[in-house]
Design an enzyme around this catalytic site. Structure first.
Site, short mmCIF file in Angstrom:
data_model
loop_
_atom_site.label_atom_id
_atom_site.label_comp_id
_atom_site.label_asym_id
_atom_site.label_seq_id
_atom_site.Cartn_x
_atom_site.Cartn_y
_atom_site.Cartn_z
N TYR A 51 0.86 -1.20 0.00
CA TYR A 51 0.00 0.00 0.00
C TYR A 51 0.88 1.23 0.00
O TYR A 51 1.78 1.34 0.82
CB TYR A 51 -0.90 0.02 1.24
CG TYR A 51 -2.32 -0.35 0.90
CD1 TYR A 51 -3.04 0.40 -0.03
CD2 TYR A 51 -2.94 -1.44 1.49
CE1 TYR A 51 -4.34 0.06 -0.35
CE2 TYR A 51 -4.24 -1.78 1.16
CZ TYR A 51 -4.94 -1.02 0.24
OH TYR A 51 -6.21 -1.35 -0.09
N GLU A 53 -0.61 4.61 -0.43
CA GLU A 53 -1.53 5.75 -0.58
C GLU A 53 -0.78 7.04 -0.31
O GLU A 53 0.00 7.12 0.64
CB GLU A 53 -2.71 5.61 0.38
CG GLU A 53 -3.75 4.64 -0.13
CD GLU A 53 -4.91 4.44 0.85
OE1 GLU A 53 -4.97 5.15 1.86
OE2 GLU A 53 -5.73 3.55 0.60
N ASP A 197 -7.58 14.34 -24.40
CA ASP A 197 -7.39 12.93 -24.04
C ASP A 197 -6.64 12.30 -25.22
O ASP A 197 -7.24 12.02 -26.26
CB ASP A 197 -8.75 12.27 -23.82
CG ASP A 197 -8.64 10.79 -23.50
OD1 ASP A 197 -7.58 10.19 -23.77
OD2 ASP A 197 -9.63 10.23 -22.99
N THR A 223 -4.14 7.00 -21.71
CA THR A 223 -3.81 5.67 -21.22
C THR A 223 -2.32 5.46 -21.50
O THR A 223 -1.70 6.23 -22.23
CB THR A 223 -4.60 4.58 -21.96
OG1 THR A 223 -4.48 4.82 -23.36
CG2 THR A 223 -6.05 4.57 -21.56
N LYS A 226 -1.60 1.97 -25.14
CA LYS A 226 -1.93 1.91 -26.58
C LYS A 226 -0.66 2.17 -27.38
O LYS A 226 0.28 1.37 -27.29
CB LYS A 226 -3.06 2.90 -26.88
CG LYS A 226 -4.35 2.58 -26.10
CD LYS A 226 -5.50 3.45 -26.53
CE LYS A 226 -6.80 3.04 -25.86
NZ LYS A 226 -7.11 3.77 -24.62
N ARG A 232 -1.23 -1.58 -18.84
CA ARG A 232 -2.55 -0.94 -18.81
C ARG A 232 -2.58 0.09 -17.68
O ARG A 232 -2.21 -0.22 -16.55
CB ARG A 232 -3.66 -1.97 -18.53
CG ARG A 232 -3.67 -3.15 -19.47
CD ARG A 232 -4.98 -3.89 -19.39
NE ARG A 232 -5.99 -3.11 -20.07
CZ ARG A 232 -6.07 -2.97 -21.39
NH1 ARG A 232 -5.22 -3.57 -22.18
NH2 ARG A 232 -7.01 -2.24 -21.92
N1 DSN Z 1 -11.64 1.43 -25.35
C1 DSN Z 1 -10.50 2.15 -25.88
C2 DSN Z 1 -10.45 2.06 -27.37
O1 DSN Z 1 -10.44 0.96 -27.85
O2 DSN Z 1 -10.37 3.07 -28.05
C3 DSN Z 1 -10.41 3.54 -25.38
O3 DSN Z 1 -11.59 4.20 -25.36
#
Ligand code: DSN
Length: 413
Positions: A51, A53, A197, A223, A226, A232
């Protein structure tokens, strides 16, 4: 310590099968990638036991000496990647990053504008069942029906009509370059904040293959898994000190408890990889491959939304090839042939989201495996033959050729 295969053979076997599935199929889902062995090594560690935090130097638990150092490295590398002053590396996902960003920028009931899900926006940008629509009031700007590009007149009109506190850009299924400066100019006209985003294009931004949201956006979320090719997770960035404090409060304790320190270590490792010169070459190749795949599909008679791509993804409107064929049909047929994709709505798609008239294709994962532009014509031909396969034998033949290609281009681990 006994290996997983001895203590839990059921799970070990399923993980092994999943590894085999990934090794023997072509991953064309635009939001997925293959992380390095180094990232896997960092994520599967004893850091998961702890933990932590709070933030580096200010934790609510003892024993955080090394966690502080790991998180600080992740923060410093994140700032270096994007050339910005503040980073919060704790969000568990992109949706959590957006939730925390909203908490820090908006009051419940505040209005904002974004692109809706059906036109290519993200779920957490105002889909009616998401907190972004339950707690706040989204309104949407549109794509131009003809060019299928962002219609900045519609953005401006909506902004003046709604007087939003926030304008949100960055998308899940938009194949073209985003003009962040244009969004900022409209945000300034109406006194709104701009949030970008960049989940899909983060790796392209870091690798210099897409313009940066800085200095235009007040807050940037993404994120990490990607095009950025990390574990992730989510990330929030800003240049504004006051906003950074609000963001930190909104992540912890606002919307999360203990950070996933093993994942933060994986983020640090991935960010280190993204800062290397090889990553620049990777990002450029992702885009070149996408353009080559788009051109090959167009030559085969497919129509692409907006006519092509500037980034890592494309939206294929299947109706130009066969009016009766749906996105769901294509996703299934392609999977049978070892090509993994997702059905995706086309602009003004008459079919429901679980059916759709299109598929979304992306090149981040196949580029990681080493496929180049010259291989994209073969990939396009696999796609076309898999979609057109008249029987099991035809689809099995494509499956064999896909598997042979996968063997020539092994995953990074
Ligand atoms: N779910 C992801 C995508 O595939 O674009 C992000 O929103």
């Amino acid at each position: 310590m006994p290996a997983l295969s001895q203590t839990d053979p059921l799970i070990a076997d399923l993980i092994a099968k999943e590894q085999r599935r990934q090794e023997t199929t072509l991953e064309l889902i635009a939001s997925e990638n293959h992380v390095s062995q180094a990232v896997l090594d960092a994520v599967g560690t004893v850091l998961t036991n702890k933990y932590a935090e709070g933030y580096p130097g200010a934790r609510y638990y003892g024993g955080c000496e090394f966690h502080d150092q790991i998180e600080q490295v992740a923060i410093d590398r994140a700032k270096q990647m994007f050339g910005c002053r503040f980073a919060n590396v704790q969000p568990h996902s992109g949706a959590n990053a957006n939730l925390a960003a909203f908490l820090s920028l908006l009051q419940p009931g505040d209005r904002y504008i974004s692109l809706n899900l059906a036109s290519g926006g993200h779920l957490s940008h105002g889909m009616k069942l998401n907190t972004s629509a339950i707690f706040y009031k989204p309104d949407h700007y549109e794509l131009d029906p003809k060019s299928q590009l962002i219609d900045f007149e519609s953005v401006r009109r909506k902004a003046h009509e709604v007087k939003p506190k926030l304008i949100l850009c960055g998308y899940s299924a938009y194949p073209r370059t985003i003009d962040f400066a244009k969004f900022r100019a409209i945000a300034d006209e109406v006194g709104a904040l701009l949030m970008a985003d960049v989940a899909h294009i983060a790796g392209l931004v870091v690798g210099g293959a897409h313009p940066s949201p800085f200095p235009h956006a007040h807050v940037v979320t993404t994120t990490t898994h990607k095009t950025l090719r990390g574990p992730r997770g989510g990330l929030i960035l800003t240049d504004d000190e006051a906003l950074s404090k609000a963001i930190n409060r909104s992540v912890f304790p606002g919307s999360q408890g203990g950070p996933l320190m093993h994942v933060i270590a994986g983020k640090a490792v991935a960010f280190g990889e993204a800062l290397k010169p090889e990553f620049k070459a990777y990002a450029a190749q992702v885009v070149r491959n996408a353009k080559a795949l788009a051109a090959a599909l167009t030559d085969l008679g497919y129509r692409l939304q907006s006519g092509g791509t500037d980034n890592h993804l494309m939206l294929v409107d299947l109706r130009a090839r066969n009016a009766d064929y749906t996105g769901a049909d294509a996703e299934r047929a392609l999977e049978r042939a070892g090509i993994i994709t997702n059905k995706n709505a086309i602009l003004n798609d008459p079919r429901p989201p679980k059916v759709t008239s299109g598929i979304r294709l992306g090149t981040p994962a196949v580029t990681t495996r080493g496929l180049g532009e010259a291989d994209m014509a073969a990939v396009a031909s696999f796609i076309d033959r898999a979609i057109g396969a008249k029987d099991e034998a035809a689809s099995a033949e494509v499956r064999r050729e896909v598997a042979a290609m996968c063997e020539r281009f092994p995953m990074p681990h």
